[in-house]
Design an enzyme around this catalytic site. Structure first.
Site, PDB file in Angstrom:
ATOM      1  N   ASP A 162       0.833  -1.198   0.000  1.00 46.06           N
ATOM      2  CA  ASP A 162       0.000   0.000   0.000  1.00 46.06           C
ATOM      3  C   ASP A 162       0.870   1.250   0.000  1.00 46.06           C
ATOM      4  O   ASP A 162       1.942   1.277   0.601  1.00 46.06           O
ATOM      5  CB  ASP A 162      -0.928   0.021   1.219  1.00 46.06           C
ATOM      6  CG  ASP A 162      -0.174   0.097   2.542  1.00 46.06           C
ATOM      7  OD1 ASP A 162      -0.083   1.200   3.123  1.00 46.06           O
ATOM      8  OD2 ASP A 162       0.338  -0.950   2.999  1.00 46.06           O
ATOM      9  N   SER A 163       0.408   2.263  -0.723  1.00 43.34           N
ATOM     10  CA  SER A 163       1.064   3.567  -0.774  1.00 43.34           C
ATOM     11  C   SER A 163       2.513   3.424  -1.260  1.00 43.34           C
ATOM     12  O   SER A 163       2.737   2.925  -2.362  1.00 43.34           O
ATOM     13  CB  SER A 163       0.975   4.238   0.605  1.00 43.34           C
ATOM     14  OG  SER A 163       1.322   5.597   0.535  1.00 43.34           O
TER      15      SER A 163
END
Length: 302
Positions: A144-145
């Site tokens: 994520d991210s």
């Protein structure tokens, strides 16, 4: 559509106290850990500390019977903050939904360890799995991210090192353009409750430490050679200034002949998948991610 849920989360994120001056790295890390500790971690998982490559990792497994498959997970945090523990709601939910184990890597963080330390650690972790005899067809990269960005840059770096591709890539709200030239950087300014251009420029400078962002391993959405990449799932929300990192990556993947799914959810924030139990779209997105993983992770087919 859960308009009330989305509005509540947006208001909650905007209600966070804003410091008068930019926080220190230590304050950023403590604040992020506190925020992520409030996310729901599912029942039915077991966690064990281990080592992967030269780095600590958190092994997350189903408490009951598991399926053959490994998710190599890279947590988010702008390469500055975060840990396997801050991503446990995401890894735990992927594990319970797929039956696979996850290995969440505690890669080195900037500014102490700038680019490309995180990528080097991720490739070393992947190499360690392969050296242990794990079939690459049974391994998926997920993150994520910043960790979503690592799913792509690790695949690029592993390919350059002569390693086989993993079976699949799943990226939640990935950061894929260190040049910050996507139109959404401006069109979503003020709409994004998490990020501002100024904030990303600050953390980006810590990560790059003076190096040029126009590099394949920093801005793959701009200049990455995706030839031979495994199937990709990119999930992103329309309220993100990083929206175009995903849309441009998807276009680049299609041009390279890569199977890619661009999964865009309306009116949700950065890494909305973490809000399981309080945002219906988070649970639905994780269900889709789990289905994608089970469709592509097949031991013995490399």
């Amino acid at each position: 559509m859960s308009r009330a849920q989305r509005a509540k989360i947006d208001a909650m994120l905007r209600d966070q106290p804003q410091p008068e001056s930019p926080p220190s790295v230590e304050q950023m890390r403590a604040g992020f850990a506190t925020m992520m500790a409030a996310m729901t971690v599912p029942d039915g998982i077991e966690t064990t500390e281990t080592v992967l490559g030269s780095r600590r990792a958190l092994l997350v497994e189903p408490a009951g019977r598991s399926r053959a498959g490994t998710i190599l997970y890279f947590h988010g945090g702008s390469y500055i903050v975060g840990s396997p523990e801050t991503a446990l709601s995401l890894t735990g939910n992927l594990v319970t939904r797929t039956g696979f184990r996850a290995l969440s890597l505690d890669y080195r963080l900037a500014p102490e360890h700038p680019f490309p330390a995180a990528i080097d650690d991720a490739v070393a972790a992947y190499r360690a799995l392969l050296d242990a005899g794990v079939d690459p067809a049974s391994i998926a990269f997920a993150g994520d991210s910043a960790g979503g960005g690592l799913t792509v840059t690790t695949c690029l770096s592993a390919r350059a090192a002569g390693l086989p591709a993993p079976a699949a890539i799943v990226a939640f709200s990935p950061g894929l353009d260190g040049t910050r030239t996507g139109e959404s950087m401006d069109t979503k300014a003020g709409i994004d409750p998490f990020f501002t251009r100024e904030g990303l420029q600050r953390t980006g400078a810590m990560y790059l430490a003076g190096q040029d962002p126009r590099h394949e391993l920093v801005s793959p959405a701009q200049i990455g050679d995706l030839a031979g990449f495994p199937p990709m799932l990119l999930q992103v929300g329309t309220n993100e200034i990083l929206l175009d990192d995903s849309t441009r990556m998807a276009a680049r993947a299609r041009e390279a002949g890569v199977d890619v799914i661009l999964d865009v959810t309306a009116d949700v924030p950065h890494v909305f998948q973490a809000f399981t139990g309080i945002l219906d779209e988070a649970d639905h997105a994780l269900d889709r991610a789990a289905l994608f993983l089970t469709q592509h992770v097949h031991p013995g087919e490399s």
